[in-house]
Design a protein around this motif. Structure first.
Motif, mmCIF file in Angstrom:
data_model
loop_
_atom_site.group_PDB
_atom_site.id
_atom_site.type_symbol
_atom_site.label_atom_id
_atom_site.label_comp_id
_atom_site.label_asym_id
_atom_site.label_seq_id
_atom_site.Cartn_x
_atom_site.Cartn_y
_atom_site.Cartn_z
ATOM 1 N N PHE A 162 -0.746 9.661 18.859
ATOM 2 C CA PHE A 162 0.441 8.720 19.301
ATOM 3 C C PHE A 162 1.579 8.910 18.323
ATOM 4 C CE2 PHE A 162 -3.462 6.510 21.031
ATOM 5 C CZ PHE A 162 -3.070 6.406 22.364
ATOM 6 N N ALA A 163 1.478 9.542 17.274
ATOM 7 C CA ALA A 163 2.545 9.407 16.149
ATOM 8 C C ALA A 163 3.495 10.582 16.495
ATOM 9 C CB ALA A 163 1.837 9.789 14.735
ATOM 10 N N ASP A 164 4.630 10.376 16.869
ATOM 11 C CA ASP A 164 5.678 11.477 17.014
ATOM 12 C C ASP A 164 6.517 12.036 15.729
ATOM 13 O OD1 ASP A 164 5.143 11.699 19.916
ATOM 14 O OD2 ASP A 164 6.477 9.705 20.104
ATOM 15 N N ASN A 165 6.606 10.981 14.713
ATOM 16 C CA ASN A 165 7.030 11.498 13.685
ATOM 17 C C ASN A 165 6.393 10.638 12.369
ATOM 18 O OD1 ASN A 165 8.550 8.787 13.254
ATOM 19 N ND2 ASN A 165 9.603 9.455 15.396
ATOM 20 N N ILE A 166 6.958 10.921 11.102
ATOM 21 C CA ILE A 166 6.294 10.261 10.055
ATOM 22 C C ILE A 166 6.457 8.687 9.964
ATOM 23 C CG2 ILE A 166 8.223 10.586 8.573
ATOM 24 C CD1 ILE A 166 4.237 11.038 7.846
ATOM 25 N N ASN A 167 7.796 8.277 10.430
ATOM 26 C CA ASN A 167 8.042 6.810 10.521
ATOM 27 C C ASN A 167 7.178 6.015 11.221
ATOM 28 O OD1 ASN A 167 10.272 7.246 8.948
ATOM 29 N ND2 ASN A 167 11.465 7.980 10.613
ATOM 30 N N GLU A 168 6.546 6.571 12.297
ATOM 31 C CA GLU A 168 5.651 5.802 12.982
ATOM 32 C C GLU A 168 4.401 5.763 12.494
ATOM 33 O OE1 GLU A 168 5.485 7.558 16.906
ATOM 34 O OE2 GLU A 168 7.525 6.940 17.509
ATOM 35 N N THR A 169 3.798 6.582 11.688
ATOM 36 C CA THR A 169 2.467 6.657 11.271
ATOM 37 C C THR A 169 1.958 5.369 10.490
ATOM 38 O OG1 THR A 169 2.958 9.065 10.809
ATOM 39 C CG2 THR A 169 0.926 8.110 9.439
ATOM 40 N N GLU A 170 2.908 4.879 9.496
ATOM 41 C CA GLU A 170 2.616 3.572 8.933
ATOM 42 C C GLU A 170 2.286 2.456 9.823
ATOM 43 O OE1 GLU A 170 4.212 0.926 5.228
ATOM 44 O OE2 GLU A 170 5.337 2.619 5.821
ATOM 45 N N LYS A 171 3.145 2.422 10.985
ATOM 46 C CA LYS A 171 2.775 1.328 11.993
ATOM 47 C C LYS A 171 1.497 1.431 12.609
ATOM 48 C CE LYS A 171 7.865 0.502 12.506
ATOM 49 N NZ LYS A 171 9.049 0.569 13.413
ATOM 50 N N LEU A 172 1.367 2.852 13.292
ATOM 51 C CA LEU A 172 0.242 3.057 13.857
ATOM 52 C C LEU A 172 -1.064 2.858 12.905
ATOM 53 C CD1 LEU A 172 0.974 6.312 15.434
ATOM 54 C CD2 LEU A 172 0.730 4.004 16.712
ATOM 55 N N GLN A 173 -0.949 3.019 11.670
ATOM 56 C CA GLN A 173 -1.948 2.910 10.728
ATOM 57 C C GLN A 173 -2.366 1.485 10.694
ATOM 58 O OE1 GLN A 173 -1.749 4.910 6.949
ATOM 59 N NE2 GLN A 173 -3.561 3.938 6.373
ATOM 60 N N GLU A 174 -1.431 0.611 10.546
ATOM 61 C CA GLU A 174 -1.506 -0.907 10.492
ATOM 62 C C GLU A 174 -2.089 -1.400 11.792
ATOM 63 O OE1 GLU A 174 1.147 -4.796 9.310
ATOM 64 O OE2 GLU A 174 2.094 -2.956 9.363
ATOM 65 N N TYR A 175 -1.763 -0.896 12.980
ATOM 66 C CA TYR A 175 -2.159 -1.638 14.086
ATOM 67 C C TYR A 175 -3.684 -1.321 14.210
ATOM 68 C CZ TYR A 175 -2.099 -2.604 19.208
ATOM 69 O OH TYR A 175 -2.563 -3.416 20.225
ATOM 70 N N PHE A 176 -3.864 0.028 13.867
ATOM 71 C CA PHE A 176 -5.513 0.484 14.110
ATOM 72 C C PHE A 176 -6.288 -0.321 13.003
ATOM 73 C CE2 PHE A 176 -8.848 3.047 12.406
ATOM 74 C CZ PHE A 176 -9.072 3.552 13.945
#
Length: 740
Positions: free
Chosen positions: A630-644
Motif C-alpha cells: 500500500f505504500a507509494d512513497n516514503i511519506n505514506e510509510t509512517e501512516k500505514l505503520q501506525e494504522y497497522f
C-alpha cells in the motif's frame, strides 16, 4: 692517607693463595678418608643383599624385561606410556639445588678475576697484552683445577672446567673488542679452538654438563667477536661444523639436551639471517641443518626402533622451520617453484613411511611419518596458491600436533597444540587485516581467503579429531574442548563473513547488514544440522539455538525494516526482499526438526524465547507486506505503520496468543500457555489503554468486534478441549478400575 703498593698486594695474594691450598689439601684428605669408609660399608651391604636374594624362591623374583616392539598404543596403556615419556624437570631442579653453591662459586670467581684485572688496569700495573695473558692464564688454571678434581668430584669438576672455558671466551672477546690485540679472523680462530678443546674435554670427561657449557660458548662466540658486518656464509659454516660435532657426540653418548640447544641457536641465527639479508645462500644452510637435526631426531628410531616424544617434536619442528625459511627466501627473491622443498621433505618422510608400512609396523612412527608427509604436501599446495606463509604453516602444524596426540595419547603434544593454536588465531587476524587496504581481490582466489581456507580446513579437521577424546571424562579437558570448539566455529565464521563483506562492500549498508545476518543464520543452522559430525556438546548446542533465535529477532526488526524503507525509496530492487526472506527456511526447519531432538526445552525460558521469536517474526513480516502493498512513497510509510499497529496488530497478537494457549493445553507444556496468556494480556492492555484513543469510530468498532469474536471462539475452543481432556482422564480411571 693510605696508598696502595703493588708489591704488598702481590705478597698478600700469594700468601692467601698458599693458605687456601693448604686448607683445601687438609680438608680434602679428611673427606677422602671418609668417602673410602663409606664405600667399604656400601660394598659390604651390597654383598649381604646378594646373598639374601639367592635364598628367595623364584616366584618372588622379577621377570626379565621383555623386548617391546612398536605397535598401536591401546588407550589402557596410554597412562603408563605418558609416565614413561613424561618430561620431568625434577632432575634439573635437583642438580641446581645440589650444585647451586658450586655454580655461584665459579661465577663469583670469574667475576673476581675480572674485577681484579680491571683494578690492575685502572692502576696501570699491567699493559693490554698482559691483561689478556692474565685472563687466559686464569682460565687455564681453573681448567687445571677441574682436571685435578674430575675423578672424585665429577659434577663439581665439570662446573669448574666450564668456568675456565667461560674465562677463555670472555678474555678473547675483551682482547678483540676493547684492546684490539688481534684481528677478527684471529679472534674467531681462537674461539673455534676453545670450542673444539671444550668439546674434546666434554667427550673425554664424559660430562654432559661440560658440553652444554661448550655449546653455549660456541654459539655465543660469534656475537662476542662481531664487528657489526655480518659474514653469514662464514658464520654458518662455523655453526654447521659445531652441529656436526654435536651430532657425532649425541650418537656416541646419547645426550639429547645438546641437540635441542644446537637446534634453538641454529634456528635463531638462520631466521635472523633470512630476515636481515635474504640470500639464496641461506637455503643451502637450511638444507644442511635439516639433514643434521633430522638425523639427530631419528637416532632412537634407528638404534632402539622407537620414537620418543622429544624425537617426534623435533621431527615436526625441523620440517616446519625448514619450510618457513626456504619458502620465505623463494618468495622474497621470486624463485619458482616455492613448493620444491616442502615436496622434498614430504618425499623423505614418505620413504620412512613406506619403510614402516612394508615392515607392517603401524605404531607411533607410522602415524608420525604419515601425518608429517600429508601435512607437508598440504602446505605445499596451499603455498603454491600464494597463501600467507606463517599462518598456513602454523595452522597445518597445529593440526599435525593434534593428530600425533590422538594417535599416541601423549599429553605433551596436546600442550603444544594448545600453545600453537592461539598463535594461529593471531596470525589469521593479522591476515584478515589486509582486507582493509586490499583492492581488486578476486572472488575466493585471493591470498587472504586462500589462507583463511587453509585455517578453516585445518580447524574443521581439529574439531573432528577432538570428537573422540580419550580423556572426555575429565572436566578440565571438556572445558578446553568446548572453548576450542567455540573459537574454531568463530574462526570459520569470521573467515567466510569477511570474504563476503569485502566483495559486497560497495553495496548500500543495509544490503551488507542483511547479507551478514542471512549468512550468520545459515552458518548456525549448518552447525546445528551437523551437530553430531563433529559432535558438539549439549550446552553448546543450546547456546547456538539461543543465538539463532536472537538473530532471527534482530534480523526481522532491523534488516527487514531497513530493506522495506530502501525499497520504498527505490534505492534497492524488490528482489532483495525475497532474498532476505530465505531466512524462513532454516527457521521453520529448526522449529520442526531440530528443537524436538535437542535439550532446548529443558530450560523454561526457552519456551518464552521461541514464542517471542514467532510473535515478532509474524508481526514484522505482516507489517512489511502491508507497507509493500500500500505504500507509494516514503511519506505514506509512517501512516500505514501506525494504522497497522492500531488495527491489525491486536488481531494478529490475539490469534497468536490463542495458538500458544492451545499448544500449551495440547502438549501439556504450561510455559506455552503462560506465554499465550501474557501476550493476550498485553493485547488487551494495548487495546484499551492506547489503541482506542488513536482510532476513528469505524476502526474502533471493527477492532472490538473482531477481537471479541476471536476471544469468544478461543474460549469455546478451550472449554471443548478441557472437556475432551476430562473425558479421556475419566475413561482411563474406569479402565484401571476394571483391571483391578
Amino acid at each position: 692517607m693510605i696508598t696502595s703498593n703493588p708489591e704488598i698486594m702481590y705478597i698478600l695474594v700469594i700468601i692467601l693463595f698458599i693458605i687456601i691450598i693448604v686448607l683445601f689439601n687438609s680438608l680434602n684428605k679428611r673427606v677422602r678418608n671418609l668417602e673410602n669408609e663409606i664405600a667399604k660399608i656400601r660394598a659390604e651391604q651390597k654383598e649381604n643383599f646378594k646373598d639374601e636374594i639367592k635364598d628367595l624362591p623364584e616366584k618372588y623374583l622379577l621377570p626379565q624385561e621383555e623386548e617391546i616392539s612398536e605397535r598401536e598404543i591401546n588407550p589402557s596403556e596410554r597412562k603408563d606410556i605418558e609416565e614413561e615419556f613424561k618430561i620431568n624437570l625434577s632432575p634439573v631442579f635437583d642438580f641446581l639445588r645440589q650444585n647451586a653453591l658450586a655454580i655461584a662459586g665459579i661465577f663469583t670467581l670469574v667475576l673476581g678475576i675480572g674485577y681484579f684485572v680491571k683494578y690492575a688496569i685502572d692502576k696501570n700495573w699491567i699493559g693490554e697484552v698482559s691483561r689478556a695473558a692474565i685472563g687466559f692464564a686464569a682460565g687455564a688454571v681453573i681448567i687445571g683445577i677441574g682436571h685435578f678434581l674430575r675423578k672424585n668430584y665429577a659434577v663439581f669438576a665439570s662446573i669448574i672446567t666450564g668456568g675456565g672455558i667461560a674465562a677463555f671466551y670472555f678474555t678473547t672477546t675483551i682482547a678483540f673488542r676493547e684492546y684490539h690485540l688481534f684481528s677478527q679472523n684471529t679472534a674467531f680462530s681462537i674461539t673455534c679452538f676453545v670450542t673444539l678443546v671444550s668439546i674434546f674435554l666434554s667427550y673425554y670427561y664424559k660430562s654432559e654438563i661440560l658440553i652444554i657449557f661448550s655449546l653455549f660458548g660456541g654459539f655465543l662466540a660469534p656475537l662476542m667477536i662481531s664487528s657489526g658486518h655480518g659474514n653469514y656464509p662464514f658464520l654458518f659454516t662455523y655453526i654447521t661444523v659445531i652441529n656436526i660435532g654435536m651430532l657425532v657426540i649425541a650418537f656416541l653418548k646419547q645426550w639429547k639436551s645438546i641437540g635441542w640447544i644446537a637446534f634453538i641457536f641454529t634456528s635463531i641465527y638462520l631466521f635472523y639471517w633470512t630476515v636481515a639479508k635474504t640470500d639464496i645462500t641461506a637455503v643451502y644452510f637450511y638444507v644442511l641443518s635439516y639433514i643434521v637435526f633430522y638425523a639427530f631426531a631419528l637416532q632412537n628410531f634407528f638404534t632402539m626402533k622407537k620414537l620418543l616424544p622429544s624425537d617426534i617434536l623435533m621431527l615436526v619442528l625441523v620440517n616446519f622451520t625448514g619450510i618457513i625459511g626456504t619458502v620465505f627466501i623463494f618468495k622474497q627473491l621470486q624463485y619458482d617453484p616455492v613448493i620444491v622443498f616442502p615436496i622434498i621433505f614430504a618425499l623423505l618422510n614418505g620413504i620412512l613411511l613406506y619403510r614402516e608400512h612394508s615392515e607392517k609396523k603401524f605404531g607411533a612412527a607410522h602415524s608420525v611419518f604419515s601425518g608429517i608427509a600429508v601435512s607437508l604436501v598440504t602446505a605445499a599446495f596451499a603455498l603454491e596458491f600464494s597463501t600467507h606463509l606463517i599462518t598456513t604453516v602454523w595452522a597445518i602444524e597445529a593440526t599435525l600436533l593434534l593428530f600425533i596426540w590422538k594417535k599416541t595419547g601423549l599429553r605433551i603434544f596436546r600442550i603444544f597444540f594448545y600453545i600453537l593454536f592461539p598463535l594461529v588465531i593471531i596470525a589469521q587476524i593479522m591476515t584478515w587485516a589486509e582486507y582493509i587496504d586490499a583492492e581488486n581481490f578476486k572472488i575466493i582466489f585471493n591470498p587472504v581467503f586462500l589462507t583463511s581456507s587453509v585455517t578453516v580446513f585445518t580447524t574443521f579437521i581439529n574439531l573432528i579429531l577432538l570428537r573422540k577424546n580419550p580423556e572426555k571424562t575429565v572436566s578440565e579437558n571438556r572445558f578446553f574442548e568446548n572453548l576450542f570448539a567455540v573459537v574454531s566455529y568463530a574462526v570459520i565464521y569470521t573467515a567466510l563473513l569477511l570474504e563476503i563483506i569485502y566483495h559486497i562492500s560497495e553495496k548500500p549498508l543495509i544490503i551488507i547488514f542483511s547479507s551478514g545476518m542471512l549468512f550468520s543464520l545459515y552458518y548456525i543452522f549448518t552447525i546445528l544440522l551437523l551437530r553430531r559430525k563433529p559432535e558438539i556438546g549439549r550446552i553448546l548446542e543450546t547456546g547456538l539455538l539461543y543465538t539463532f533465535f536472537f538473530l532471527i529477532i534482530l534480523n526481522v526488526v532491523m534488516a527487514g525494516s531497513g530493506l522495506i524503507t530502501n525499497i520504498v525509496l527505490n534505492k534497492i530492487a524488490m528482489n532483495t526482499y525475497f532474498m532476505y526472506g530465505l531466512y524462513l527456511i532454516p527457521l521453520l526447519y529448526t522449529i520442526v526438526k531440530i528443537l524436538p531432538e535437542s535439550d532446548f526445552f529443558k530450560i523454561p525460558f526457552s519456551y518464552w524465547l521461541l514464542a517471542t521469536t514467532l510473535v515478532t517474526t509474524v508481526s514484522m513480516e505482516a507489517l512489511h507486506l502491508y507497507i509493500l502493498l500500500f505504500a507509494d512513497n516514503i511519506n505514506e510509510t509512517e501512516k500505514l505503520q501506525e494504522y497497522f499497529t492500531l488495527l491489525y496488530l491486536p488481531i494478529i497478537w490475539a490469534i497468536l496468543a490463542s495458538f500458544l494457549i492451545y499448544k500449551g493445553l495440547k502438549t501439556d507444556d504450561h510455559e506455552y500457555g503462560k506465554a499465550g496468556f501474557a501476550l493476550l494480556a498485553i493485547t488487551i492492555i494495548k487495546l484499551y489503554f492506547y489503541d482506542v484513543w488513536k482510532m476513528d469510530n469505524v476502526s474502533r468498532i471493527i477492532a472490538f468486534i473482531i477481537l471479541g469474536i476471536i476471544l469468544l471462539l478461543s474460549s469455546f475452543l478451550f472449554q471443548r478441549l478441557k472437556n475432551i481432556v476430562v473425558t479421556m482422564v475419566e475413561k482411563k480411571d474406569i479402565k484401571d478400575e476394571d483391571k483391578h
